[in-house]
Design an enzyme around this catalytic site. Structure first.
Site, PDB file in Angstrom:
ATOM      1  N   LEU A 244       0.840  -1.212   0.000  1.00  0.00           N
ATOM      2  CA  LEU A 244       0.000   0.000   0.000  1.00  0.00           C
ATOM      3  C   LEU A 244       0.872   1.258   0.000  1.00  0.00           C
ATOM      4  CD1 LEU A 244      -2.916  -0.972   2.427  1.00  0.00           C
ATOM      5  CD2 LEU A 244      -2.664  -1.446   0.000  1.00  0.00           C
ATOM      6  N   GLU A 368      -7.136   3.022  -1.294  1.00  0.00           N
ATOM      7  CA  GLU A 368      -5.799   3.117  -0.690  1.00  0.00           C
ATOM      8  C   GLU A 368      -5.789   3.966   0.581  1.00  0.00           C
ATOM      9  OE1 GLU A 368      -3.177   1.623  -1.131  1.00  0.00           O
ATOM     10  OE2 GLU A 368      -3.266   0.732  -3.126  1.00  0.00           O
TER      11      GLU A 368
HETATM   12  P1  TGC Z   1      -1.606  -1.364  12.658  1.00  0.00           P
HETATM   13  O1  TGC Z   1      -1.578  -1.813  14.078  1.00  0.00           O
HETATM   14  O2  TGC Z   1      -1.500   0.061  12.345  1.00  0.00           O
HETATM   15  O3  TGC Z   1      -0.464  -2.118  11.835  1.00  0.00           O
HETATM   16  C1  TGC Z   1      -0.283  -3.519  11.860  1.00  0.00           C
HETATM   17  C2  TGC Z   1       1.182  -3.763  11.534  1.00  0.00           C
HETATM   18  O4  TGC Z   1       1.508  -3.173  10.272  1.00  0.00           O
HETATM   19  C3  TGC Z   1       2.500  -2.153  10.441  1.00  0.00           C
HETATM   20  N1  TGC Z   1       2.129  -1.008   9.594  1.00  0.00           N
HETATM   21  C4  TGC Z   1       2.847  -0.629   8.542  1.00  0.00           C
HETATM   22  N2  TGC Z   1       3.975  -1.106   8.019  1.00  0.00           N
HETATM   23  C5  TGC Z   1       4.455  -0.504   6.930  1.00  0.00           C
HETATM   24  N3  TGC Z   1       3.843   0.547   6.359  1.00  0.00           N
HETATM   25  C6  TGC Z   1       2.695   1.060   6.855  1.00  0.00           C
HETATM   26  N4  TGC Z   1       2.096   2.081   6.252  1.00  0.00           N
HETATM   27  C7  TGC Z   1       2.138   0.469   7.997  1.00  0.00           C
HETATM   28  N5  TGC Z   1       1.028   0.697   8.738  1.00  0.00           N
HETATM   29  C8  TGC Z   1       1.041  -0.206   9.710  1.00  0.00           C
HETATM   30  C9  TGC Z   1       2.463  -1.787  11.900  1.00  0.00           C
HETATM   31  O5  TGC Z   1       3.706  -1.276  12.332  1.00  0.00           O
HETATM   32  C10 TGC Z   1       2.123  -3.108  12.531  1.00  0.00           C
HETATM   33  O6  TGC Z   1       3.304  -3.883  12.568  1.00  0.00           O
HETATM   34  P2  TGC Z   1       3.621  -4.818  13.845  1.00  0.00           P
HETATM   35  O7  TGC Z   1       4.954  -5.397  13.568  1.00  0.00           O
HETATM   36  O8  TGC Z   1       3.590  -3.896  15.025  1.00  0.00           O
HETATM   37  O9  TGC Z   1       2.521  -5.824  13.867  1.00  0.00           O
HETATM   38  O10 TGC Z   1      -2.918  -1.972  12.016  1.00  0.00           O
HETATM   39  P3  TGC Z   1      -4.351  -1.436  12.124  1.00  0.00           P
HETATM   40  O11 TGC Z   1      -5.273  -2.584  11.917  1.00  0.00           O
HETATM   41  O12 TGC Z   1      -4.525  -0.600  13.357  1.00  0.00           O
HETATM   42  O13 TGC Z   1      -4.377  -0.507  10.811  1.00  0.00           O
HETATM   43  C11 TGC Z   1      -5.220   0.499  10.748  1.00  0.00           C
HETATM   44  C12 TGC Z   1      -5.162   1.243   9.401  1.00  0.00           C
HETATM   45  C13 TGC Z   1      -6.391   2.094   9.319  1.00  0.00           C
HETATM   46  C14 TGC Z   1      -3.943   2.133   9.390  1.00  0.00           C
HETATM   47  C15 TGC Z   1      -5.088   0.288   8.200  1.00  0.00           C
HETATM   48  O14 TGC Z   1      -6.006  -0.729   8.333  1.00  0.00           O
HETATM   49  C16 TGC Z   1      -5.291   1.013   6.882  1.00  0.00           C
HETATM   50  O15 TGC Z   1      -4.371   1.587   6.306  1.00  0.00           O
HETATM   51  N6  TGC Z   1      -6.557   0.982   6.342  1.00  0.00           N
HETATM   52  C17 TGC Z   1      -6.841   1.488   5.006  1.00  0.00           C
HETATM   53  C18 TGC Z   1      -7.167   0.313   4.099  1.00  0.00           C
HETATM   54  C19 TGC Z   1      -6.592   0.482   2.741  1.00  0.00           C
HETATM   55  O16 TGC Z   1      -5.806   1.366   2.446  1.00  0.00           O
HETATM   56  N7  TGC Z   1      -6.941  -0.404   1.867  1.00  0.00           N
HETATM   57  C20 TGC Z   1      -6.404  -0.402   0.527  1.00  0.00           C
HETATM   58  C21 TGC Z   1      -6.885  -1.604  -0.237  1.00  0.00           C
HETATM   59  S1  TGC Z   1      -6.017  -1.804  -1.744  1.00  0.00           S
HETATM   60  C22 TGC Z   1      -6.658  -0.635  -2.734  1.00  0.00           C
HETATM   61  O17 TGC Z   1      -7.435   0.183  -2.390  1.00  0.00           O
HETATM   62  C23 TGC Z   1      -6.157  -0.680  -4.113  1.00  0.00           C
HETATM   63  S2  TGC Z   1      -6.742   0.545  -5.109  1.00  0.00           S
HETATM   64  C24 TGC Z   1      -5.990   0.017  -6.495  1.00  0.00           C
HETATM   65  C25 TGC Z   1      -5.899   0.965  -7.594  1.00  0.00           C
HETATM   66  O18 TGC Z   1      -4.970   1.827  -7.599  1.00  0.00           O
HETATM   67  O19 TGC Z   1      -6.723   0.793  -8.535  1.00  0.00           O
HETATM   68  P1  FAD Z   2     -15.614   2.345   4.606  1.00  0.00           P
HETATM   69  O1  FAD Z   2     -14.423   1.768   5.294  1.00  0.00           O
HETATM   70  O2  FAD Z   2     -16.937   1.792   4.880  1.00  0.00           O
HETATM   71  O3  FAD Z   2     -15.642   3.913   4.936  1.00  0.00           O
HETATM   72  C1  FAD Z   2     -16.800   4.727   4.670  1.00  0.00           C
HETATM   73  C2  FAD Z   2     -16.528   6.121   5.238  1.00  0.00           C
HETATM   74  O4  FAD Z   2     -16.322   6.034   6.662  1.00  0.00           O
HETATM   75  C3  FAD Z   2     -15.283   6.769   4.653  1.00  0.00           C
HETATM   76  O5  FAD Z   2     -15.496   8.154   4.531  1.00  0.00           O
HETATM   77  C4  FAD Z   2     -14.227   6.551   5.746  1.00  0.00           C
HETATM   78  O6  FAD Z   2     -13.211   7.536   5.737  1.00  0.00           O
HETATM   79  C5  FAD Z   2     -15.074   6.633   7.002  1.00  0.00           C
HETATM   80  N1  FAD Z   2     -14.488   5.903   8.127  1.00  0.00           N
HETATM   81  C6  FAD Z   2     -14.159   4.596   8.199  1.00  0.00           C
HETATM   82  N2  FAD Z   2     -13.654   4.296   9.404  1.00  0.00           N
HETATM   83  C7  FAD Z   2     -13.664   5.453  10.116  1.00  0.00           C
HETATM   84  C8  FAD Z   2     -13.262   5.815  11.444  1.00  0.00           C
HETATM   85  N3  FAD Z   2     -12.728   4.935  12.281  1.00  0.00           N
HETATM   86  N4  FAD Z   2     -13.423   7.099  11.823  1.00  0.00           N
HETATM   87  C9  FAD Z   2     -13.957   8.020  10.969  1.00  0.00           C
HETATM   88  N5  FAD Z   2     -14.353   7.755   9.725  1.00  0.00           N
HETATM   89  C10 FAD Z   2     -14.203   6.476   9.310  1.00  0.00           C
HETATM   90  N6  FAD Z   2      -9.385  -2.706  -2.635  1.00  0.00           N
HETATM   91  C11 FAD Z   2      -8.495  -3.716  -2.846  1.00  0.00           C
HETATM   92  O7  FAD Z   2      -8.172  -4.479  -1.940  1.00  0.00           O
HETATM   93  N7  FAD Z   2      -7.949  -3.905  -4.081  1.00  0.00           N
HETATM   94  C12 FAD Z   2      -8.255  -3.116  -5.134  1.00  0.00           C
HETATM   95  O8  FAD Z   2      -7.734  -3.320  -6.235  1.00  0.00           O
HETATM   96  C13 FAD Z   2      -9.212  -2.069  -4.955  1.00  0.00           C
HETATM   97  N8  FAD Z   2      -9.616  -1.326  -6.014  1.00  0.00           N
HETATM   98  C14 FAD Z   2     -10.633  -0.415  -5.846  1.00  0.00           C
HETATM   99  C15 FAD Z   2     -11.159   0.233  -6.969  1.00  0.00           C
HETATM  100  C16 FAD Z   2     -12.197   1.133  -6.817  1.00  0.00           C
HETATM  101  C17 FAD Z   2     -12.813   1.760  -8.045  1.00  0.00           C
HETATM  102  C18 FAD Z   2     -12.691   1.442  -5.525  1.00  0.00           C
HETATM  103  C19 FAD Z   2     -13.776   2.454  -5.349  1.00  0.00           C
HETATM  104  C20 FAD Z   2     -12.193   0.788  -4.419  1.00  0.00           C
HETATM  105  C21 FAD Z   2     -11.167  -0.152  -4.559  1.00  0.00           C
HETATM  106  N9  FAD Z   2     -10.688  -0.893  -3.463  1.00  0.00           N
HETATM  107  C22 FAD Z   2      -9.758  -1.887  -3.648  1.00  0.00           C
HETATM  108  C23 FAD Z   2     -11.315  -0.755  -2.165  1.00  0.00           C
HETATM  109  C24 FAD Z   2     -10.867   0.459  -1.357  1.00  0.00           C
HETATM  110  O9  FAD Z   2      -9.594   0.268  -0.838  1.00  0.00           O
HETATM  111  C25 FAD Z   2     -11.898   0.712  -0.250  1.00  0.00           C
HETATM  112  O10 FAD Z   2     -13.062   1.215  -0.893  1.00  0.00           O
HETATM  113  C26 FAD Z   2     -11.396   1.686   0.784  1.00  0.00           C
HETATM  114  O11 FAD Z   2     -10.376   1.093   1.568  1.00  0.00           O
HETATM  115  C27 FAD Z   2     -12.517   2.188   1.712  1.00  0.00           C
HETATM  116  O12 FAD Z   2     -13.290   1.144   2.208  1.00  0.00           O
HETATM  117  P2  FAD Z   2     -14.903   1.186   2.104  1.00  0.00           P
HETATM  118  O13 FAD Z   2     -15.260   1.546   0.712  1.00  0.00           O
HETATM  119  O14 FAD Z   2     -15.406  -0.083   2.652  1.00  0.00           O
HETATM  120  O15 FAD Z   2     -15.355   2.384   3.014  1.00  0.00           O
END
Ligand code: TGC
Ligand code: FAD
Length: 388
Positions: A244, A368
């Site tokens: 990520l 992301e």
């Molecule tokens: P947390 O306790 O924060 O972390 C667990 C372990 O991971 C380590 N860690 C990291 N390491 C490297 N880089 C980072 N940025 C890191 N963040 C955390 C951390 O040190 C820990 O390690 P250890 O050794 O202590 O176990 O875990 P948490 O569950 O509290 O995390 C919370 C949160 C909100 C930060 C995390 O869940 C998060 O980032 N949520 C956002 C989800 C997200 O970004 N999803 C993306 C899905 S992929 C996608 O969207 C693709 S789009 C594709 C496209 O471009 O089309």
């Molecule tokens: P939710 O987590 O339900 O969040 C809804 C709202 O609540 C947001 O405004 C958020 O900021 C807010 N919110 C959530 N938690 C809190 C909190 N604790 N406090 C305050 N506000 C909060 N994922 C993959 O794994 N792989 C991919 O290739 C990928 N591609 C994608 C492509 C597209 C077009 C899209 C739209 C999404 C894709 N995703 C992918 C998923 C994407 O990473 C998620 O949509 C994103 O992480 C947000 O999750 P959610 O949509 O379930 O929103």
């Protein structure tokens, strides 16, 4: 003294070396020639031409920071410039590059076995194979640790069950990186091939944003995975987040591509559009908007450049990356929205590209890590108090 440039007031190009400038120029020319002519029609029809991956591969922009397996071996600035140029055309194309490079090639290169690297990386880097990265589930978006997809280890294999949603490329992928938990809540990544029994995908239809990019769901029903398909060097969530980090860094450059295009389109339009008997651009309110765009884009590009150089020096840039992902998406969407407004009714036409960038950025702001999630990551890192 060199004449000051309104477009590049900080002389950022002076901080780019010849190789970085060459890559940027080649990608810009490719995008104008190959992607721009069809982007409006493909967006209208939700159409993604899979052959684009092969063209990206020939151009050397898939997994570009990797030196082996046919990778171009660029630095992270070049990787950022690639994202910037590609997203000038459409965020969907930048997504195609990001997913393949940061979310598929990166984990196989860093957490895969030698055998896996030899099997997958050359084809992914050439664009002969298309990959996807499946972390998100319908009930586990911002908090992926609450995922339900799980794996069970038997004597001979792993059994995977669960479902993934909102996965870029899922309906067209040859290679699936699937993240799953075991009964002890330990995370692991698996490489699945498209024809694996029990793995099914479907399109998420009628998206109003990122329309060119195919997005889908994945169902895993008792999928039997050979032992050699686990990513053996995965070290918990850190490994997932390292993918990520790389993608978020690229996105931070990319959205500035959408913003720059919209800025330049609105500049040209308002310089040539006469209203109240003078060019729109001669009004103070319009000039303020153009100035805001110039400032935010150039400050953000400067920060991207500093961050890329830090990453190239192996510094831990997670705070910078969250700042950039949050700031640049927010600023880009505001810039593009203002650009739309400055074109009046014409800004609503697809011919001017801006509405497409605007709707795309709604996705980029969300995936992301949403804007608010990056706020909370930065707040937690600053205070040591978690607000999640
Ligand atoms: P947390 O306790 O924060 O972390 C667990 C372990 O991971 C380590 N860690 C990291 N390491 C490297 N880089 C980072 N940025 C890191 N963040 C955390 C951390 O040190 C820990 O390690 P250890 O050794 O202590 O176990 O875990 P948490 O569950 O509290 O995390 C919370 C949160 C909100 C930060 C995390 O869940 C998060 O980032 N949520 C956002 C989800 C997200 O970004 N999803 C993306 C899905 S992929 C996608 O969207 C693709 S789009 C594709 C496209 O471009 O089309
Ligand atoms: P939710 O987590 O339900 O969040 C809804 C709202 O609540 C947001 O405004 C958020 O900021 C807010 N919110 C959530 N938690 C809190 C909190 N604790 N406090 C305050 N506000 C909060 N994922 C993959 O794994 N792989 C991919 O290739 C990928 N591609 C994608 C492509 C597209 C077009 C899209 C739209 C999404 C894709 N995703 C992918 C998923 C994407 O990473 C998620 O949509 C994103 O992480 C947000 O999750 P959610 O949509 O379930 O929103």
């Amino acid at each position: 003294m060199k004449e000051s440039s309104w477009f590049d007031p900080f002389y950022l190009t002076d901080h780019l070396n010849d190789e970085e400038l060459d890559i940027q120029k080649n990608v810009r020319e490719f995008c104008k020639k190959e992607l721009l002519p069809n982007v409006i029609e493909h967006n209208r029809n939700h159409y993604f031409d899979k052959n684009i991956y092969k063209s990206f591969g020939s151009l050397g922009i898939l997994g570009p920071t990797i030196k082996e397996f046919g990778g171009a071996g660029t630095n992270n600035i070049a990787y950022g410039l690639i994202a910037y140029e590609v997203e000038k055309i459409d965020s969907s194309y930048r997504s195609a590059v990001s997913v393949q490079s940061s979310l598929v090639i990166h984990p196989i290169y860093n957490f895969g076995s030698d055998e896996q690297k030899k099997e997958y990386l050359p084809e992914l880097i050439k664009g002969n194979m298309i990959g996807c990265f499946a972390l998100t589930e319908s009930e586990a978006g911002s908090d992926p640790s609450s995922m339900k997809t799980h794996y069970e280890e038997t004597k001979d294999e792993f059994i995977l069950n669960g479902s993934k949603s909102w996965i870029t490329n899922a309906p067209i992928a040859d290679v699936f990186i699937i993240w799953a938990l075991n009964e002890n809540k330990e995370i692991n990544g698996f490489i699945l091939d498209k024809n694996t029994k029990g793995l099914n995908t479907s399109y998420i239809k009628n998206k109003t944003s990122l329309k060119i990019s195919p997005t889908g769901q994945i169902i895993l029903n008792n999928v039997r995975v050979p032992k050699n398909k686990i990513l053996p060097k995965t070290i918990g969530w850190k490994s997932v987040f390292s993918c990520l980090n790389k993608a978020r860094y690229g996105i931070s450059w990319g959205v500035l591509g959408s913003a720059t295009e919209s800025w330049l389109i609105s500049k040209e339009y308002t310089e040539n559009r006469f209203m109240f008997k003078k060019p729109l651009a001669s009004n103070q309110l319009i000039q303020k908007k153009l100035t805001d765009m110039q400032i935010e884009i150039n400050l953000a590009l400067s920060a991207c450049l500093l961050t890329g150089r830090a990453i190239d020096k192996q510094k831990n840039a997670i705070n910078a990356i969250s700042i950039l992902k949050r700031n640049n998406c927010e600023k880009a969407i505001n810039i593009v929205r203002n650009a739309r407004d400055m074109l009046g009714a014409n800004g609503l036409l697809e011919d001017y590209h801006i509405m497409r960038h605007l709707t795309n950025l709604e996705t980029v702001k969300t995936y992301e890590g949403t804007e608010d999630i990056h706020t909370l990551i930065l707040g937690r890192n600053q205070t040591n108090l978690s607000a999640f």
